[in-house]
Design an enzyme around this catalytic site. Structure first.
Site, PDB file in Angstrom:
ATOM      1  N   ASP A  25     -24.808  -8.993  -7.616  1.00 24.57           N
ATOM      2  CA  ASP A  25     -25.703  -8.688  -8.734  1.00 24.57           C
ATOM      3  C   ASP A  25     -25.408  -7.297  -9.305  1.00 24.57           C
ATOM      4  O   ASP A  25     -25.854  -6.978 -10.411  1.00 24.57           O
ATOM      5  CB  ASP A  25     -27.159  -8.679  -8.254  1.00 24.57           C
TER       6      ASP A  25
ATOM      7  N   GLN B  51     -32.796 -13.394  -4.932  1.00 30.90           N
ATOM      8  CA  GLN B  51     -33.423 -13.732  -6.218  1.00 30.90           C
ATOM      9  C   GLN B  51     -34.654 -12.852  -6.455  1.00 30.90           C
ATOM     10  O   GLN B  51     -35.507 -12.704  -5.586  1.00 30.90           O
ATOM     11  CB  GLN B  51     -33.815 -15.224  -6.203  1.00 30.90           C
TER      12      GLN B  51
ATOM     13  N   LYS C   4     -27.478 -22.288  -9.608  1.00 26.86           N
ATOM     14  CA  LYS C   4     -26.430 -21.420  -9.035  1.00 26.86           C
ATOM     15  C   LYS C   4     -25.684 -22.157  -7.929  1.00 26.86           C
ATOM     16  O   LYS C   4     -24.451 -22.115  -7.855  1.00 26.86           O
ATOM     17  CB  LYS C   4     -27.058 -20.150  -8.435  1.00 26.86           C
TER      18      LYS C   4
END
Ligand code: GUN
Length: 300
Positions: free
Chosen positions: A121, A98, A54
């Site tokens: 997200d 995460q 990422k």
């Protein structure tokens, strides 16, 4: 094999190219550089690989990448304090924590402490509610990537019969909402669904997101249907040598490809789209934060 292969790797490169163009324009016209902060707690090897990848792609499209790597025993209070700092930082437009988090941390509490406007997200309950009511929201990256590929392949999805296999908060449920938003007739099938093969065999679109290697086989698929395989499962591959593994999806590729009209491979299908959509969401969040027009084609 008769199915068209939907090339997610190439599609993701196109999406990243569009993001990079938009970032260049934001810098040149407005002096703004979108910033993405990724928070990793602990040392889960798979998560470390994702986070590294990422960070690399964030920089490649011209955005600022900030990584916070915290010890596995970080307290909830310290993690919440970091998120509060990132919420208040005007240089940060997207925040990703995460998952999974170590067991002593309350995942819902942590996710819901992120400013919904920076929740790239799309996991915050506000964004879940906005998506469910058809309002502008941040959309979870993997389902967004699937939707982009489906729109690209079909043009309009209106009236198509879509079956999502899997009911997770990260993929299954938001995927169903997005398909409904595009006027599909949507069914969510799961481990308790009766006669699941009959359900999927009625579908024009099957999205498989269950995390069970090669569960969906060709006899589950209507001839000509589109199959989107979200699964990324590592399985033993003794044919490649002792201790070797290979990546497989939730669909048995060869058998599904005999029947389907189009199918995404694993690897090289949905996987690359997830990070591309994370970058797209970050640029979208940056534009919204600054009252600027959003990039076309990068949101739901
Ligand atoms: N872990 C595995 N997939 C994801 C994802 O899409 N977002 C976050 N935050 N964690 C993940």
């Amino acid at each position: 094999m008769s199915a068209t292969i939907i090339d997610g790797k190439a599609f993701a490169a196109t999406v990243r190219g569009k993001v990079a163009e938009h970032v260049t324009r934001l810098k040149a016209d407005h002096g703004i550089t979108p910033g993405l902060a990724v928070v990793l707690v602990g040392e889960d090897p798979a998560s470390q690989v994702y986070v590294r990848s990422k960070g690399k792609m964030t920089v490649e499209v011209g955005m600022t990448s900030v990584e916070h790597k915290l010890d596995a025993d970080t307290s909830e209070a310290d993690l919440l304090a970091l998120i509060a700092d990132l919420n208040g930082d005007p240089a940060i437009h997207g925040i990703l924590v995460q998952l999974p988090l170590p067991g002593h941390l309350n995942e819902d509490l942590v996710i819901n402490s992120i400013d919904p406007a920076k929740d790239v997200d799309g996991f915050h309950i506000s964004n879940v509610g906005l998506l469910g009511t058809g309002q502008k929201s941040m959309v979870p990256c993997t389902p967004l990537g699937c939707l982009m590929m489906l729109r690209d392949h079909h043009g309009s999805l209106s009236g198509l019969n879509a079956v999502v296999v899997g009911r997770s908060n990260i993929v299954g449920k938001p995927m169903a909402q997005l398909l409904l938003g595009d006027s599909c007739t949507v069914t969510i099938a799961h481990s308790r669904t009766k006669d699941i093969q009959d359900v999927t065999r009625a579908a024009d679109i099957v999205v498989a997101a269950v995390g069970r290697p090669e569960m969906v086989t060709g006899d589950w698929i209507k001839p000509g249907a589109t199959v989107i395989d979200v699964g990324i499962n590592r399985t033993d591959a003794p044919e490649k040598g002792e201790g070797k593994t290979r990546l497989v999806g939730d669909c048995a590729f060869d058998s599904c490809a005999e029947v389907a009209g189009a199918i995404t491979p694993v690897p090289g299908g949905v996987g690359p789209m997830t990070i591309a959509c994370l970058l797209a969401n970050t640029v979208t969040a940056c534009c919204r934060a600054n009252g600027l027009a959003e990039p076309e084609g990068l949101t739901a």
